[in-house]
Design an enzyme around this catalytic site. Structure first.
Site, PDB file in Angstrom:
ATOM      1  CE  LYS A  81     -12.297   1.290   9.269  1.00 32.84           C
ATOM      2  NZ  LYS A  81     -11.473   2.059   8.837  1.00 32.84           N
ATOM      3  CG  ASN A 132      -0.572  -0.103   2.270  1.00 29.29           C
ATOM      4  OD1 ASN A 132       0.237   0.567   2.772  1.00 29.29           O
ATOM      5  ND2 ASN A 132      -0.464  -1.349   2.975  1.00 29.29           N
TER       6      ASN A 132
END
Ligand code: CTP
Length: 409
Positions: A339, A213
């Site tokens: 989250k 990433n």
């Protein structure tokens, strides 16, 4: 937003003013620093006198402006100034002073003083965009950064010469924040073990390919560096970064999500705070032992889930304070809020990584803090170091709430 400026009180800050149209803005910087009870010594170069007067800067700083290398008989003024200083800031910094600093040229009071300095140095360039983008100027700025000096990048906008582009002196607030962050050394986090993760994990497909990433690790490294400066015992687990390890930080280098998981678990039981800034792969392939050869038909690689490290830390949580990051490209608030609950966090730092000015490789970030009770706090855009300082400020509040008897030594 200017950060808590306690670290400026009583500090001697040398403000170098060089000859550019933005020199008039140095007046505001000096005035702000003085309001924060710092002792300001201004050094002007000869050409700065064409843009702002020494009278203005001496009135605002409360000290006579220095400029002449041979002014004081019997003392060596550049050495005295350098020894006295807690920080140096050059605003505006012209291409000329940047070049002199990068090459050790010492031909006036400011450049000789700089060579004798052993304290944080902050440079705020301002010049025409073509000059700023010139490869030599950029190379010199990179050299200075590699030597540990801090560059507060100029803004883009309309410039004095009529053109538009990068070259406008950064906002005074950003320069002030950089000085504050660099002078913050204290024992506020003494006795606190902090585990910080940074960078982006890589999952091998075969010996030459991986799934990765775009994380650079800048945000996590900024937290590690500020935490160490505030007295914490810092363990930095970093994946695939090429940033120098901050001074005083213990570090563990990993590659994959599973290696990060193992390293984090080993360190977790006796740590007090976790800041999980790393971008961790959610899936990994079964790596092939040999390089996969080109083939005519479609190649299908199946991926298995990795462990959600932070969620597991949330389940195992005892006394620890857990800070997570939510790097989102859409529905920032809703995704981040889910989250914080799912991973049992004390704070989540939400940021929009679809914006290139605050994304992975940028030095800046604009974040929103979300707390377990749903409260939100949106910060302005600032350097990643300044964001790190803000995160640690909130974490310190949580530590003090949890352990009211804990006192700074
Ligand atoms: N994280 C982690 N382990 C993983 C994935 C994420 O510890 N396997 C942590 C990250 O370090 C970050 C937080 O969880 O602090 C959120 O990561 P992010 O990639 O934004 O979210 P995910 O939980 O992976 O969810 P999604 O990819 O669906 O957004």
């Amino acid at each position: 937003m200017v950060l808590n400026s306690e670290s400026l009180v009583g500090k001697t800050i040398i403000v170098g003013v060089t000859g550019g149209i933005a020199a008039y803005k140095a007046a505001e910087l000096v005035s702000q620093l003085r309001k924060k009870n710092a002792n300001i010594q201004v050094i002007m170069t000869e050409s700065a006198n064409h843009f702002i007067t020494a009278t203005t800067l001496s009135t605002l700083s409360g000290n006579a402006v220095k400029g002449d290398l041979f002014q004081n008989q019997g003392t060596v003024s550049h050495i005295d100034l350098a020894m006295e200083a807690d920080a140096l800031v050059i605003a505006p910094a012209t291409a000329n002073i940047i070049a002199k600093m990068a090459h050790g040229i010492a031909d006036d009071l400011l450049s000789t003083t700089i060579l004798a300095m052993r304290c944080p140095m902050i440079i705020a360039p301002a010049m025409n965009d073509r000059m700023y983008l010139n490869a030599v100027v950029q190379g010199n700025l990179h050299s200075l950064e590699a030597m540990g000096m801090k560059v507060v990048k100029p803004e883009s906008g309309k410039l004095a010469c009529g053109t538009e582009g990068p070259g406008r002196l950064a906002p005074i607030e950003s320069i002030l924040n950089e000085i504050i962050v660099n002078l913050s050394t204290s024992t506020q986090f003494k006795g606190i073990k902090m585990l910080i993760t940074a960078g982006g994990t890589r999952e091998p497909i075969d010996p030459v390919r991986y799934i990765g990433n775009r994380s650079t690790g800048k945000m996590g490294f900024a937290v590690a560096s500020v935490a160490a400066r505030l007295g914490a015992e810092v363990v930095l687990v970093h994946a695939n970064t090429d940033i120098p390890i901050p001074y005083g930080v213990k570090h563990i280098s990993v590659t994959t999500a599973n290696e990060m998981y193992q390293a984090v678990l080993r360190e977790y039981h006796d740590c007090d705070v976790v800041v999980k800034a790393a971008a961790v792969a959610d899936f990994h392939p079964q790596p092939q032992p040999e390089k996969i050869k080109k083939q005519d038909q479609e190649l299908i690689i199946s991926l298995e889930s990795t462990t959600d490290i932070l969620a597991e830390l949330g389940q195992k949580k005892k006394h620890q304070i857990l800070v997570g990051f939510a790097a989102e490209t859409n529905d920032l608030m809703a995704n981040a809020a889910s989250k914080i609950r799912r991973k049992n966090l004390d704070l989540i730092v939400a940021n929009d990584v679809s914006r290139s000015d605050i994304g992975f490789s940028s030095d800046d970030n604009q974040v929103t803090f979300i707390y377990p009770n749903g409260e939100k706090e949106s910060l302005e855009k600032m350097t990643k170091k300044a964001v790190a300082y803000q995160i640690l400020d909130r974490v310190l509040g949580m530590i003090n709430d949890k352990f009211p008897s804990r006192e700074e030594e």
